[in-house]
Write a protein that holds these residues in place. Sequence first.
Motif, PDB file in Angstrom:
ATOM      1  N   CYS A 128       0.830  -1.213   0.000  1.00 41.54           N
ATOM      2  CA  CYS A 128       0.000   0.000   0.000  1.00 41.54           C
ATOM      3  C   CYS A 128       0.860   1.256   0.000  1.00 41.54           C
ATOM      4  O   CYS A 128       0.561   2.227  -0.702  1.00 41.54           O
ATOM      5  CB  CYS A 128      -0.939   0.002   1.199  1.00 41.54           C
ATOM      6  SG  CYS A 128      -2.258  -1.205   1.083  1.00 41.54           S
ATOM      7  N   ILE A 129       1.937   1.249   0.759  1.00 41.38           N
ATOM      8  CA  ILE A 129       2.821   2.418   0.814  1.00 41.38           C
ATOM      9  C   ILE A 129       3.490   2.638  -0.537  1.00 41.38           C
ATOM     10  O   ILE A 129       3.535   3.765  -1.049  1.00 41.38           O
ATOM     11  CB  ILE A 129       3.883   2.237   1.933  1.00 41.38           C
ATOM     12  CG1 ILE A 129       3.205   2.322   3.306  1.00 41.38           C
ATOM     13  CG2 ILE A 129       4.979   3.289   1.814  1.00 41.38           C
ATOM     14  CD1 ILE A 129       4.104   1.951   4.457  1.00 41.38           C
ATOM     15  N   ILE A 130       3.984   1.567  -1.129  1.00 43.50           N
ATOM     16  CA  ILE A 130       4.653   1.691  -2.428  1.00 43.50           C
ATOM     17  C   ILE A 130       3.678   2.156  -3.499  1.00 43.50           C
ATOM     18  O   ILE A 130       3.983   3.048  -4.294  1.00 43.50           O
ATOM     19  CB  ILE A 130       5.317   0.355  -2.825  1.00 43.50           C
ATOM     20  CG1 ILE A 130       6.497   0.073  -1.898  1.00 43.50           C
ATOM     21  CG2 ILE A 130       5.772   0.385  -4.279  1.00 43.50           C
ATOM     22  CD1 ILE A 130       7.101  -1.299  -2.073  1.00 43.50           C
ATOM     23  N   SER A 131       2.489   1.575  -3.530  1.00 42.14           N
ATOM     24  CA  SER A 131       1.526   1.948  -4.573  1.00 42.14           C
ATOM     25  C   SER A 131       1.012   3.369  -4.393  1.00 42.14           C
ATOM     26  O   SER A 131       0.655   4.027  -5.367  1.00 42.14           O
ATOM     27  CB  SER A 131       0.373   0.949  -4.623  1.00 42.14           C
ATOM     28  OG  SER A 131      -0.359   0.989  -3.417  1.00 42.14           O
ATOM     29  N   SER A 132       0.981   3.876  -3.172  1.00 38.90           N
ATOM     30  CA  SER A 132       0.513   5.256  -2.968  1.00 38.90           C
ATOM     31  C   SER A 132       1.550   6.269  -3.427  1.00 38.90           C
ATOM     32  O   SER A 132       1.211   7.416  -3.729  1.00 38.90           O
ATOM     33  CB  SER A 132       0.167   5.490  -1.500  1.00 38.90           C
ATOM     34  OG  SER A 132       1.341   5.500  -0.713  1.00 38.90           O
ATOM     35  N   GLN A 133       2.815   5.877  -3.508  1.00 38.16           N
ATOM     36  CA  GLN A 133       3.872   6.779  -3.941  1.00 38.16           C
ATOM     37  C   GLN A 133       4.024   6.834  -5.454  1.00 38.16           C
ATOM     38  O   GLN A 133       4.693   7.709  -5.977  1.00 38.16           O
ATOM     39  CB  GLN A 133       5.213   6.350  -3.317  1.00 38.16           C
ATOM     40  CG  GLN A 133       5.226   6.389  -1.805  1.00 38.16           C
ATOM     41  CD  GLN A 133       4.989   7.780  -1.260  1.00 38.16           C
ATOM     42  OE1 GLN A 133       5.510   8.744  -1.790  1.00 38.16           O
ATOM     43  NE2 GLN A 133       4.180   7.895  -0.227  1.00 38.16           N
ATOM     44  N   MET A 134       3.416   5.894  -6.150  1.00 33.69           N
ATOM     45  CA  MET A 134       3.539   5.856  -7.607  1.00 33.69           C
ATOM     46  C   MET A 134       2.690   6.954  -8.234  1.00 33.69           C
ATOM     47  O   MET A 134       1.593   7.244  -7.773  1.00 33.69           O
ATOM     48  CB  MET A 134       3.084   4.503  -8.149  1.00 33.69           C
ATOM     49  CG  MET A 134       3.970   3.375  -7.772  1.00 33.69           C
ATOM     50  SD  MET A 134       3.291   1.855  -8.437  1.00 33.69           S
ATOM     51  CE  MET A 134       4.770   0.965  -8.756  1.00 33.69           C
ATOM     52  N   GLU A 135       3.209   7.543  -9.297  1.00 35.03           N
ATOM     53  CA  GLU A 135       2.453   8.553 -10.026  1.00 35.03           C
ATOM     54  C   GLU A 135       1.651   7.868 -11.119  1.00 35.03           C
ATOM     55  O   GLU A 135       2.121   6.926 -11.744  1.00 35.03           O
ATOM     56  CB  GLU A 135       3.397   9.554 -10.682  1.00 35.03           C
ATOM     57  CG  GLU A 135       4.166  10.397  -9.699  1.00 35.03           C
ATOM     58  CD  GLU A 135       5.074  11.385 -10.407  1.00 35.03           C
ATOM     59  OE1 GLU A 135       4.797  11.725 -11.575  1.00 35.03           O
ATOM     60  OE2 GLU A 135       6.053  11.800  -9.790  1.00 35.03           O
TER      61      GLU A 135
END
Length: 70
Positions: A17-24
Amino acid sequence: MEMEMKKMMTVAVLIFCIISSQMESVEPQVDCFDACSTACPLTNTRERQRCEGKCRIRCGPDSMAEGNLG
């Protein structure tokens, strides 16, 4: 053993979830004129030029239908 597995899954989901929220989010770049003129006839030069002229009007800088190719 079962409790450790649940903790590992929870940590994995949290990291995901953290990684996917940082993706543009990347929007596809569509060239309006290219998309419009693709439908123009190739066999008849006069009709193709007329069609491309309409595409220039539709996709010109004053066009209000940004992103709307239909």
